[in-house]
Write an enzyme that holds these catalytic residues in place. Structure first.
Site, mmCIF file in Angstrom:
data_model
loop_
_atom_site.group_PDB
_atom_site.id
_atom_site.type_symbol
_atom_site.label_atom_id
_atom_site.label_comp_id
_atom_site.label_asym_id
_atom_site.label_seq_id
_atom_site.Cartn_x
_atom_site.Cartn_y
_atom_site.Cartn_z
ATOM 1 N N LYS A 183 -8.931 5.583 -19.280
ATOM 2 C CA LYS A 183 -9.277 6.044 -20.622
ATOM 3 C C LYS A 183 -8.042 6.006 -21.524
ATOM 4 O O LYS A 183 -7.534 4.937 -21.793
ATOM 5 C CB LYS A 183 -9.919 7.440 -20.519
ATOM 6 C CG LYS A 183 -10.954 7.568 -19.372
ATOM 7 C CD LYS A 183 -12.201 6.740 -19.569
ATOM 8 C CE LYS A 183 -13.104 6.663 -18.346
ATOM 9 N NZ LYS A 183 -13.492 7.931 -17.725
ATOM 10 N N ARG A 235 0.853 -1.198 0.000
ATOM 11 C CA ARG A 235 0.000 0.000 0.000
ATOM 12 C C ARG A 235 0.883 1.241 0.000
ATOM 13 O O ARG A 235 0.645 2.199 -0.716
ATOM 14 C CB ARG A 235 -0.966 0.003 1.205
ATOM 15 C CG ARG A 235 -1.706 1.342 1.342
ATOM 16 C CD ARG A 235 -2.952 1.310 2.233
ATOM 17 N NE ARG A 235 -2.873 0.425 3.370
ATOM 18 C CZ ARG A 235 -2.103 0.611 4.437
ATOM 19 N NH1 ARG A 235 -1.342 1.691 4.536
ATOM 20 N NH2 ARG A 235 -2.097 -0.281 5.411
ATOM 21 N N TYR A 241 -17.494 15.529 -15.707
ATOM 22 C CA TYR A 241 -17.798 14.101 -15.643
ATOM 23 C C TYR A 241 -18.814 13.839 -14.522
ATOM 24 O O TYR A 241 -18.641 14.311 -13.392
ATOM 25 C CB TYR A 241 -16.492 13.338 -15.400
ATOM 26 C CG TYR A 241 -16.678 11.864 -15.259
ATOM 27 C CD1 TYR A 241 -17.020 11.083 -16.359
ATOM 28 C CD2 TYR A 241 -16.544 11.239 -14.028
ATOM 29 C CE1 TYR A 241 -17.216 9.722 -16.234
ATOM 30 C CE2 TYR A 241 -16.725 9.874 -13.895
ATOM 31 C CZ TYR A 241 -17.066 9.115 -14.998
ATOM 32 O OH TYR A 241 -17.265 7.776 -14.866
HETATM 33 C C1 PLP Z 1 -13.950 8.377 -16.447
HETATM 34 C C2 PLP Z 1 -13.646 9.747 -15.989
HETATM 35 C C3 PLP Z 1 -13.407 10.024 -14.635
HETATM 36 C C4 PLP Z 1 -13.521 8.973 -13.555
HETATM 37 O O1 PLP Z 1 -12.508 8.018 -13.681
HETATM 38 P P1 PLP Z 1 -12.696 6.464 -13.246
HETATM 39 O O2 PLP Z 1 -11.398 5.867 -13.668
HETATM 40 O O3 PLP Z 1 -13.880 5.937 -13.984
HETATM 41 O O4 PLP Z 1 -12.894 6.468 -11.773
HETATM 42 C C5 PLP Z 1 -13.076 11.331 -14.276
HETATM 43 N N1 PLP Z 1 -13.009 12.303 -15.205
HETATM 44 C C6 PLP Z 1 -13.236 12.076 -16.514
HETATM 45 C C7 PLP Z 1 -13.126 13.206 -17.487
HETATM 46 C C8 PLP Z 1 -13.565 10.799 -16.950
HETATM 47 O O5 PLP Z 1 -13.815 10.590 -18.256
#
Ligand code: PLP
Length: 384
Positions: free
Chosen positions: A200, A51, A103
């Site tokens: 992403k 951790r 988001y």
């Molecule tokens: C998907 C997303 C998040 C959240 O991220 P996770 O990995 O799903 O927790 C935050 N900001 C944006 C712009 C996103 O597209």
């Protein structure tokens, strides 16, 4: 160090990386371990519990710092876990000025988790950066920016917001998920902190969930590291390895996302059944000049609305797509399509979401890196 002089493509591959000390492995091994042998209490080789630190995660964190032109990177179990750590820097009574077109999960975290701990959030339009100053008072501790925004592709002037943040001595955080550091490096524009959903584009293959923070300042890095370790939402070694592998091709992937994105944005805007296409590369986008100055290119995220604004027609279009997959998320090599009004933004009342432009017929595309001709043909047959 010399490495800071490398250009982006080289940093994506080599940034913060050294061959593994044990056997010279070129890719950092997946150190799938929770703990590390000590010769005497405290006698360890830099890692004592995973951790607090894990060599695979450290390799990723160094790469993140390198590509965002920061000094310190931190990897989390998700993008929202990374944001959660940032808000934990604050105390009850503190206030945050955030963009209103952000988001959905970020909005939910702010409103439904942190408001009850006495933190106040102002959600405002930031297309005109000067508006931010109107919401600042002596309690304001953080400005939260997301640009381009989701799903309306609004552009916020990071440099202009950074000037306001500096003037009032407020922390400026930028969610750089949509642009990625290949297109935009907020720390160079005056931001204090960059956040990513590494799920992403950084991961890039729709095969993991991960989050990241990058900062320049040591004191801020120490505070965030304390929270990362004390709250514990760390990224595991396997997923750290996968994000690191994704980053090594970030520049070539984003180039193709941008090329395909532009071709599709232009195709849609010339289609006689399409009312409006949202993409910051168009000269008539309200903040096109800012996008041009702070981004290297305009990305592969596009939203569009069909003529007549029919909910049913939009649903039919996304159902007919064959190369595009109907799914949540974005930033992977494969093209995805979503219908915000029934998917990501369904929980927001119709009048509310329409105020920010999320109308019934809005469709959002994450343009992948397939052949442009196949993607256009697919949209053509689906739109009819
Ligand atoms: C998907 C997303 C998040 C959240 O991220 P996770 O990995 O799903 O927790 C935050 N900001 C944006 C712009 C996103 O597209």
């Amino acid at each position: 160090m010399e490495e800071k002089k490398l250009k982006f493509n080289s940093k994506a591959i080599h940034g913060g990386q050294q061959p593994d000390k044990a056997y010279g492995a070129v890719m950092p091994p997946i150190y799938q371990t929770s703990t590390y042998a000590q010769t005497t209490p405290g006698g360890h080789q830099g890692f004592e519990y995973s951790r607090s630190g894990n060599p695979t995660r450290t390799a990723l964190e160094n790469s993140l710092a390198s590509i965002e032109n920061g000094n310190y990177g931190l990897a989390f179990a998700s993008g929202l876990a990374a944001m959660d750590a940032v808000i934990k820097l604050l105390n009850p009574g503190d206030e945050v000025v955030s963009t209103n077109d952000l988001y959905g999960g970020s909005y939910r975290l702010f409103k439904q988790i942190f408001e009850k701990y006495g933190i106040k959030f102002h959600f405002i339009g930031m297309s005109d950066a000067a508006a931010v100053a109107d919401y600042i008072n002596e309690n304001t501790k953080l400005i939260w920016v997301e640009t381009p925004t989701n799903p309306m592709m609004n552009i916020i002037d990071i440099k202009a917001v950074a000037e306001i943040a500096k003037k009032y001595n407020i922390l400026l955080a930028v969610d750089n998920t949509f642009a990625t550091p290949y297109l935009q490096t907020p720390l160079d524009l005056g931001a204090d902190l960059v956040m990513h959903s590494a799920t992403k584009y950084l991961g890039g293959h729709s095969d993991l969930v991960a989050g990241a923070l990058v900062v320049k300042d040591k004191d801020l890095a120490d505070k965030l590291y304390f929270i990362q370790n004390a709250s514990g939402a760390v990224l595991g070694p396997m997923d750290s390895f996968l994000v690191l592998r994704g980053i090594k091709t970030l520049h070539v992937r984003i180039q193709r996302h941008c090329e395909n994105g532009e071709a599709i944005a232009r195709y849609l805007s010339s289609h006689d059944k399409i009312e409006k296409v949202y993409w910051p590369g168009f000269e008539d986008h309200p903040n096109h000049d800012i996008a041009k100055s702070q981004m290297k290119a305009f990305g592969g995220m596009i939203s569009f609305v069909t003529k007549g604004n029919s909910y049913e027609e939009a649903i039919k279009i996304v159902e007919r797509l064959k190369v595009f997959t109907l799914a949540e998320s974005l930033g992977g090599v494969e093209s995805l399509a979503g219908h915000p009004a029934s998917m990501t933004h369904a929980s927001i009342p119709k009048e509310e979401r329409e105020k920010s432009g999320v109308v019934d017929a809005l469709i959002r595309l994450s343009v992948g890196i397939e052949d442009e001709e196949d993607l256009i043909a697919d949209l053509g047959q689906a739109i009819g």
